[in-house]
Write an enzyme that holds these catalytic residues in place. Structure first.
Site, PDB file in Angstrom:
ATOM      1  N   GLY A   1      10.654   4.504  -0.313  1.00 42.39           N
ATOM      2  CA  GLY A   1      10.315   3.116  -0.012  1.00 42.39           C
ATOM      3  C   GLY A   1      11.092   2.114  -0.847  1.00 42.39           C
ATOM      4  O   GLY A   1      11.526   1.071  -0.334  1.00 42.39           O
TER       5      GLY A   1
ATOM      6  N   ASN B   1      -0.611  -2.679  -1.389  1.00 42.89           N
ATOM      7  CA  ASN B   1      -0.895  -1.416  -2.069  1.00 42.89           C
ATOM      8  C   ASN B   1      -2.009  -1.533  -3.098  1.00 42.89           C
ATOM      9  O   ASN B   1      -2.609  -0.531  -3.467  1.00 42.89           O
ATOM     10  CB  ASN B   1       0.369  -0.884  -2.749  1.00 42.89           C
ATOM     11  CG  ASN B   1       1.069  -1.936  -3.553  1.00 42.89           C
ATOM     12  OD1 ASN B   1       1.506  -2.963  -3.022  1.00 42.89           O
ATOM     13  ND2 ASN B   1       1.166  -1.735  -4.856  1.00 42.89           N
TER      14      ASN B   1
ATOM     15  N   GLN C   1       2.490   1.338   2.845  1.00 47.10           N
ATOM     16  CA  GLN C   1       1.067   1.698   2.794  1.00 47.10           C
ATOM     17  C   GLN C   1       0.423   1.674   4.178  1.00 47.10           C
ATOM     18  O   GLN C   1      -0.709   2.122   4.339  1.00 47.10           O
ATOM     19  CB  GLN C   1       0.311   0.735   1.867  1.00 47.10           C
ATOM     20  CG  GLN C   1       0.711   0.830   0.406  1.00 47.10           C
ATOM     21  CD  GLN C   1       0.274   2.138  -0.257  1.00 47.10           C
ATOM     22  OE1 GLN C   1      -0.579   2.872   0.255  1.00 47.10           O
ATOM     23  NE2 GLN C   1       0.868   2.454  -1.389  1.00 47.10           N
TER      24      GLN C   1
ATOM     25  N   GLY D   1       8.039   8.689   2.618  1.00 48.81           N
ATOM     26  CA  GLY D   1       7.500   9.988   3.004  1.00 48.81           C
ATOM     27  C   GLY D   1       6.299  10.441   2.187  1.00 48.81           C
ATOM     28  O   GLY D   1       5.330  10.957   2.744  1.00 48.81           O
ATOM     29  N   HIS D   2       6.340  10.224   0.867  1.00 44.20           N
ATOM     30  CA  HIS D   2       5.294  10.850   0.041  1.00 44.20           C
ATOM     31  C   HIS D   2       3.944  10.155   0.153  1.00 44.20           C
ATOM     32  O   HIS D   2       2.948  10.650  -0.374  1.00 44.20           O
ATOM     33  CB  HIS D   2       5.748  10.976  -1.418  1.00 44.20           C
ATOM     34  CG  HIS D   2       5.804   9.704  -2.199  1.00 44.20           C
ATOM     35  ND1 HIS D   2       4.843   9.369  -3.120  1.00 44.20           N
ATOM     36  CD2 HIS D   2       6.699   8.700  -2.213  1.00 44.20           C
ATOM     37  CE1 HIS D   2       5.158   8.199  -3.674  1.00 44.20           C
ATOM     38  NE2 HIS D   2       6.276   7.781  -3.144  1.00 44.20           N
TER      39      HIS D   2
ATOM     40  N   CYS E   1       2.365  -0.203 -14.409  1.00 42.40           N
ATOM     41  CA  CYS E   1       2.121   0.164 -15.807  1.00 42.40           C
ATOM     42  C   CYS E   1       3.401   0.020 -16.594  1.00 42.40           C
ATOM     43  O   CYS E   1       4.475   0.341 -16.097  1.00 42.40           O
ATOM     44  CB  CYS E   1       1.686   1.618 -15.916  1.00 42.40           C
ATOM     45  SG  CYS E   1       0.095   1.919 -15.184  1.00 42.40           S
TER      46      CYS E   1
HETATM   47  N1  PLP Z   1       6.127  -0.507  -1.259  1.00 42.33           N
HETATM   48  C1  PLP Z   1       4.806  -0.280  -1.394  1.00 42.33           C
HETATM   49  C2  PLP Z   1       3.836  -1.205  -0.719  1.00 42.33           C
HETATM   50  C3  PLP Z   1       4.344   0.794  -2.155  1.00 42.33           C
HETATM   51  O1  PLP Z   1       3.027   1.003  -2.285  1.00 42.33           O
HETATM   52  C4  PLP Z   1       5.299   1.645  -2.781  1.00 42.33           C
HETATM   53  C5  PLP Z   1       4.858   2.757  -3.642  1.00 42.33           C
HETATM   54  O2  PLP Z   1       3.833   2.718  -4.270  1.00 42.33           O
HETATM   55  C6  PLP Z   1       6.668   1.388  -2.586  1.00 42.33           C
HETATM   56  C7  PLP Z   1       7.033   0.300  -1.833  1.00 42.33           C
HETATM   57  C8  PLP Z   1       7.708   2.274  -3.185  1.00 42.33           C
HETATM   58  O3  PLP Z   1       7.813   3.473  -2.466  1.00 42.33           O
HETATM   59  P1  PLP Z   1       8.515   4.775  -3.115  1.00 42.33           P
HETATM   60  O4  PLP Z   1       7.545   5.339  -4.107  1.00 42.33           O
HETATM   61  O5  PLP Z   1       8.747   5.698  -1.967  1.00 42.33           O
HETATM   62  O6  PLP Z   1       9.786   4.325  -3.736  1.00 42.33           O
END
Ligand code: PLP
Length: 403
Positions: A73, A160, A188, A209-210, A346
């Site tokens: 992401g 998120n 999300q 993906g995760h 964090c």
């Molecule tokens: N955007 C949102 C809304 C997220 O919650 C996150 C991860 O927590 C990300 C982007 C980043 O994704 P990634 O962990 O795959 O880099």
């Protein structure tokens, strides 16, 4: 899977690998050959990659050519924001404005801040309400103020931290009326609420993906066919020349398998998790000294219940406990066997004040947060343990003894 004595309530951070994704990974990893090469083995790998690209596209209402595979992401958000900004500015140097909200993920916010510090971007931050939902009137006004100087707009599909589902289609329509492309971070949202790229009107959409049950290390940016982006990574010209680097056929297969399962399960999971979430919310409402943050799935005008995921992610509960720090809350949850999150970024293991709560006008609570996120492996017994632990979280913080 969590350890047997632990309850995983941090699915928004990452969720368990789906067996189907692992099997697809193993199967595709056995195919030798770089999909960009020309020999027969490579062509087989390429065929597998393109079949999985098609499955990803179909699951999200996109065209296969619109799927650009990334490492996750964060990379997808960076490619969208930097790529759109640079391409639109190259077409017209006056386009320096980026319209966004203050509740975006750091992958968007910090990219915009970097462009402001180094490449002359101007961040135009549109207010959100106390539930973190964008003020659409202010959004339209920000776009209408100087559309010819606006490079892009960014509005996340779902938050998120506090789980707010944003009116992306309305926001995209307003942006399109001014000829401005919209990027949406749907990391999300995908698998949690219905996501259709074409119907949304967004120009670009990020997913990871995760968060869906694929391994860490793969994601995608959907890029509408008519949009031009400046690549961030240069090299072999893979992925429509937008993302150079050898594509992992195995990770793409795992992403496709996880995504297809997640999207198929989404309606039933939203109902199941919504019911479990509402049990937790009822316990939060009953617990003294603790408040729910973010929206509820009710009609704001009538108070009538709405289907889970209409205004709030089905698996998200976020609370503030005034007077108790996020770290203390996390420690209390940890002691009760619950794996939870402060909900915000964090630094060196210490929860920073939440920029999301600050943007919602809740700065005084931004250090007293806790997020519980439910997911595919969450059971009624997990939720019962959380409900039992909740009243204990709000006990007044003990004073530190000085020597
Ligand atoms: N955007 C949102 C809304 C997220 O919650 C996150 C991860 O927590 C990300 C982007 C980043 O994704 P990634 O962990 O795959 O880099």
């Amino acid at each position: 899977m969590p350890a047997p004595d632990r309850v995983h309530l941090d699915h928004a951070a990452t969720t368990a690998l789906r067996p189907g994704a692992l099997a697809a990974f193993a199967e595709a990893a056995a195919l030798p050959g770089n999909p960009a090469a020309l020999h027969a083995s490579a062509r087989r790998a390429k065929l597998r990659l393109e079949q999985d690209r098609e499955r990803i596209a179909t699951a999200l209402g996109a065209d296969p050519v619109e799927v650009v595979l990334t490492s996750g992401g964060t990379e997808a958000d960076n490619l969208a924001v930097q790529g759109l900004y640079r391409a639109r500015r190259a077409q017209d140097p006056a386009r320096t404005r980026i319209v966004l909200t203050g509740v975006e993920h750091h992958a968007v916010l910090d990219t915009v801040a970097w462009l402001a510090a180094h490449e002359g971007a101007e961040a135009v931050v549109v207010p959100v309400d106390a539930a973190s939902r964008v003020d659409l009137t202010a959004w339209e006004a920000a776009l209408a103020q100087a559309p010819e100087r606006t490079a892009l707009a960014a509005l996340m599909w779902a938050n998120n931290e506090v789980g707010t589902v944003q009116p992306v289609a309305e926001a995209a329509r307003a942006a399109a009326a001014h000829g401005v492309p919209l990027h949406t971070d749907a990391v999300q949202a995908v698998g949690a609420v219905p996501v259709d790229f074409a119907a949304s009107g967004a120009g670009t959409l990020a997913l990871s993906g995760h968060k869906l049950g694929a391994p860490v290390g793969v994601g995608a940016l959907l890029v509408r066919r008519d949009l031009t982006l400046e690549p961030v990574l240069h090299g072999g010209g893979q992925e429509r020349r937008l993302r150079s680097g050898t594509v992992s056929v195995a990770l793409a297969a795992a992403l496709a398998a996880a995504l297809v399962e997640a999207v198929a399960d989404q309606p039933a999971e939203a109902r199941r998790l919504g019911r479990l979430r509402d049990e937790v919310i009822a316990a939060v409402d009953a617990a003294p000294g603790m408040d729910l943050t973010g929206p509820r799935d009710v009609d704001p005008a009538t108070g009538a219940p709405l289907p889970a995921g209409t205004r709030r992610l089905p698996g998200n509960v976020h609370v503030t406990v005034p007077g108790v720090s996020a770290d203390a809350l996390l420690f209390r949850c940890d002691t009760a066997g619950l794996d939870t999150s402060s909900g915000s970024a964090c630094t060196a293991g210490v929860a920073a004040p939440s920029h999301v709560l600050e943007a919602m006008g809740l700065a005084e609570r931004a250090r007293s947060t806790q997020r519980f996120t439910l997911g595919r492996t969450t059971t009624a017994a997990d939720v019962a343990r959380l409900v039992q632990a909740l009243p204990g979280l709000a006990a007044p913080a003990r004073r530190r003894r000085h020597p």
